[in-house]
Design a protein around this motif. Structure first.
Motif, PDB file in Angstrom:
ATOM      1  N   UNK A   1      37.593 104.830  37.606  1.00  0.00           N
ATOM      2  CA  UNK A   1      37.672 103.570  38.370  1.00  0.00           C
ATOM      3  C   UNK A   1      39.085 103.229  38.819  1.00  0.00           C
ATOM      4  N   UNK A   2      40.104 103.880  38.232  1.00  0.00           N
ATOM      5  CA  UNK A   2      41.467 103.640  38.743  1.00  0.00           C
ATOM      6  C   UNK A   2      41.823 104.762  39.708  1.00  0.00           C
ATOM      7  N   UNK A   3      41.225 104.728  40.882  1.00  0.00           N
ATOM      8  CA  UNK A   3      41.569 105.671  41.934  1.00  0.00           C
ATOM      9  C   UNK A   3      42.487 105.012  42.945  1.00  0.00           C
ATOM     10  N   UNK A   4      42.825 105.722  43.998  1.00  0.00           N
ATOM     11  CA  UNK A   4      43.684 105.157  45.049  1.00  0.00           C
ATOM     12  C   UNK A   4      43.127 103.866  45.659  1.00  0.00           C
ATOM     13  N   UNK A   5      41.786 103.748  45.716  1.00  0.00           N
ATOM     14  CA  UNK A   5      41.182 102.514  46.250  1.00  0.00           C
ATOM     15  C   UNK A   5      41.520 101.316  45.393  1.00  0.00           C
ATOM     16  N   UNK A   6      41.412 101.481  44.063  1.00  0.00           N
ATOM     17  CA  UNK A   6      41.758 100.406  43.129  1.00  0.00           C
ATOM     18  C   UNK A   6      43.241 100.069  43.224  1.00  0.00           C
ATOM     19  N   UNK A   7      44.074 101.109  43.309  1.00  0.00           N
ATOM     20  CA  UNK A   7      45.525 100.892  43.426  1.00  0.00           C
ATOM     21  C   UNK A   7      45.831 100.065  44.682  1.00  0.00           C
ATOM     22  N   UNK A   8      45.151 100.374  45.788  1.00  0.00           N
ATOM     23  CA  UNK A   8      45.375  99.648  47.047  1.00  0.00           C
ATOM     24  C   UNK A   8      44.928  98.196  46.943  1.00  0.00           C
ATOM     25  N   UNK A   9      43.718  97.966  46.384  1.00  0.00           N
ATOM     26  CA  UNK A   9      43.196  96.593  46.247  1.00  0.00           C
ATOM     27  C   UNK A   9      44.111  95.765  45.343  1.00  0.00           C
ATOM     28  N   UNK A  10      44.558  96.369  44.225  1.00  0.00           N
ATOM     29  CA  UNK A  10      45.460  95.652  43.300  1.00  0.00           C
ATOM     30  C   UNK A  10      46.812  95.371  43.948  1.00  0.00           C
ATOM     31  N   UNK A  11      47.281  96.314  44.757  1.00  0.00           N
ATOM     32  CA  UNK A  11      48.544  96.115  45.479  1.00  0.00           C
ATOM     33  C   UNK A  11      48.438  94.915  46.418  1.00  0.00           C
ATOM     34  N   UNK A  12      47.360  94.852  47.190  1.00  0.00           N
ATOM     35  CA  UNK A  12      47.155  93.737  48.136  1.00  0.00           C
ATOM     36  C   UNK A  12      46.993  92.415  47.399  1.00  0.00           C
ATOM     37  N   UNK A  13      46.307  92.454  46.235  1.00  0.00           N
ATOM     38  CA  UNK A  13      46.126  91.231  45.431  1.00  0.00           C
ATOM     39  C   UNK A  13      47.480  90.689  44.975  1.00  0.00           C
ATOM     40  N   UNK A  14      48.355  91.596  44.528  1.00  0.00           N
ATOM     41  CA  UNK A  14      49.679  91.176  44.057  1.00  0.00           C
ATOM     42  C   UNK A  14      50.585  90.685  45.172  1.00  0.00           C
ATOM     43  N   UNK A  15      50.593  91.431  46.288  1.00  0.00           N
ATOM     44  CA  UNK A  15      51.455  91.062  47.423  1.00  0.00           C
ATOM     45  C   UNK A  15      51.050  89.708  48.008  1.00  0.00           C
ATOM     46  N   UNK A  16      49.734  89.505  48.168  1.00  0.00           N
ATOM     47  CA  UNK A  16      49.242  88.306  48.859  1.00  0.00           C
ATOM     48  C   UNK A  16      49.093  87.082  47.961  1.00  0.00           C
ATOM     49  N   UNK A  17      48.788  87.307  46.650  1.00  0.00           N
ATOM     50  CA  UNK A  17      48.466  86.153  45.789  1.00  0.00           C
ATOM     51  C   UNK A  17      49.248  86.128  44.479  1.00  0.00           C
ATOM     52  N   UNK A  18      50.232  87.010  44.316  1.00  0.00           N
ATOM     53  CA  UNK A  18      51.039  87.001  43.093  1.00  0.00           C
ATOM     54  C   UNK A  18      50.181  87.269  41.859  1.00  0.00           C
TER      55      UNK A  18
END
Length: 408
Positions: free
Chosen positions: A19-36
């Protein structure tokens, strides 16, 4: 003591790796960048839901000594319902994993390209990227060996490497501990965050992991007395996977809001703020995430196809190998030539959106059957958690299907 600990490690880390594939890494990256740190609580919710479902899948595998797709073939009596269920499962898992495999391999290749630079080969009008070929060869070698213990140890090693890489990246950014605790324990819904929340849950609670876990659990453990090890293995691994996802969100939170759409952009964004080491640690994490998913996705597809079609689920059987070779081969081909079939990925998203609630409902139904599990069937509390997760999965599935058709 350490030797005993490693001896009792089961398929849990493989599930976390899946479940920790590149898709998860991307979604988590966007979550952090946009919403801290604001959406860290959604990861906690995902971890709890994943533990509940994966524990059921592991228990089913250990007690029944069958995979989930084999149980579906065995327990659904109506030929029409059985045929529809098996068609949907094969479509979602086999076709879906073939569609996502290119993303897994491309993600691992991005990590390598960040470390070693981009190398490609021009053949006529085609420009072939070399890193996806290397990732494909690594995945092929470990799958072809067909030895569960070798595969398990390699993936456990990669999961540890990935965990350390993302944890160190998060620590380099000197995070605000109070802010993290608030994000974990105080649910909030910032403006335009609902799709990201659904994305965080959707990339963690994965349908194919339920099939993979049941099949690997019966391979690892043969006796009901081993259930305590299976349970501990599941809980530790899923929590570890959740912590890794949280570390990615924390790392991305350190970047001032800018044009960041994936982990490669995050690596470049971290470098001027925290030095070149941050970029390298993140690249290593992305490489490990890509390789682990590139191995587990074809493996899950092979288990599913074999179970649905009544084939032998031996890692060295010809039919089993043919399935994972097909998935891996397509992934390498699409990633190497840079081909992105939006229609195939859309189909996979629709099929997975339908599959998650259906499999969750079936899993809950079968986990209450004494004829399958005897004294190890679900307790009332497990059923309550299961029903809540089914409601969430129906919501996730509906959202996924609607978003594919641009209705939301």
């Amino acid at each position: 003591m350490i030797k005993k600990f490693f001896k009792n490690i089961g398929p849990g880390p493989l599930v976390a790796a899946a479940f920790i594939g590149p898709g998860t890494v991307t979604v988590c990256t966007l979550a952090g960048v946009n919403f801290g740190y604001a959406l860290l609580w959604a990861m906690v919710l995902s971890i709890i839901a994943t533990i509940v479902l994966q524990e059921m899948a592991a228990r089913l595998g250990v007690v029944s000594q069958k995979g989930l797709s084999e149980i579906i073939r065995q327990e659904i009596r109506n030929p029409f319902v059985k045929g529809f269920a098996l068609f949907l499962i094969i479509s979602a898992i086999v076709v879906g994993n073939a569609a996502y495999e290119a993303g897994n391999i491309s993600g691992g290749a991005l990590g390598m390209e960040t470390l070693f630079g981009n190398s490609s080969l021009d053949i006529g009008s085609f420009n072939l990227r070399m890193m996806p070929l290397i990732i494909g060869c690594i995945a092929f070698m470990f799958l072809y060996i067909g030895n569960y213990k070798v595969l398990e140890r390699f993936l456990v090693g990669l999961v540890i490497l990935m965990s350390l890489a993302f944890l160190i990246t998060a620590l380099i950014t000197k995070p605000d501990v109070i802010g993290i605790l608030k994000g974990v324990f105080v649910p909030s819904f910032p403006n335009k965050s609902i799709l990201t929340i659904i994305g965080l849950i959707g990339t963690t609670v994965v349908p194919y992991n339920l099939f993979l876990h049941a099949s690997l659990a019966k391979t690892k453990w043969k006796d009901e007395s081993d259930l305590k090890y299976a349970r501990k293995d599941t809980i530790i691994a899923v929590i570890l996977g959740g912590v890794v996802s949280m570390c990615i969100i924390v790392s991305a939170s350190a970047i001032p809001e800018q044009d960041i759409s994936n982990a490669s952009d995050l690596a470049k964004g971290l470098e001027p703020l925290f030095g070149v080491n941050a970029k390298y640690f993140l690249a290593i994490g992305l490489f490990a995430a890509g390789v682990t998913s590139a191995i587990t996705a074809p493996l899950a597809a092979a288990f599913v196809a074999s179970g649905c079609l009544g084939w032998e689920t031996n890692l060295r059987s010809l039919r089993f190998r043919m399935v994972w070779m097909f998935i891996l081969g397509l992934g390498v081909l699409f990633s190497t030539i840079g081909f992105k079939s939006i229609e195939i990925i859309k189909f996979a998203q629709v099929a997975n959106g339908l599959l998650l609630p259906i499999i969750a409902i079936f899993l809950l139904w079968v986990m209450n059957k004494s004829s399958v599990l005897g004294n190890y069937k679900n307790s009332r509390l497990q059923n309550i958690f299961g029903i809540i997760i089914i409601i969430i999965s129906v919501f996730l599935g509906t959202k996924g299907i609607l978003s594919v058709f641009n209705i939301i």
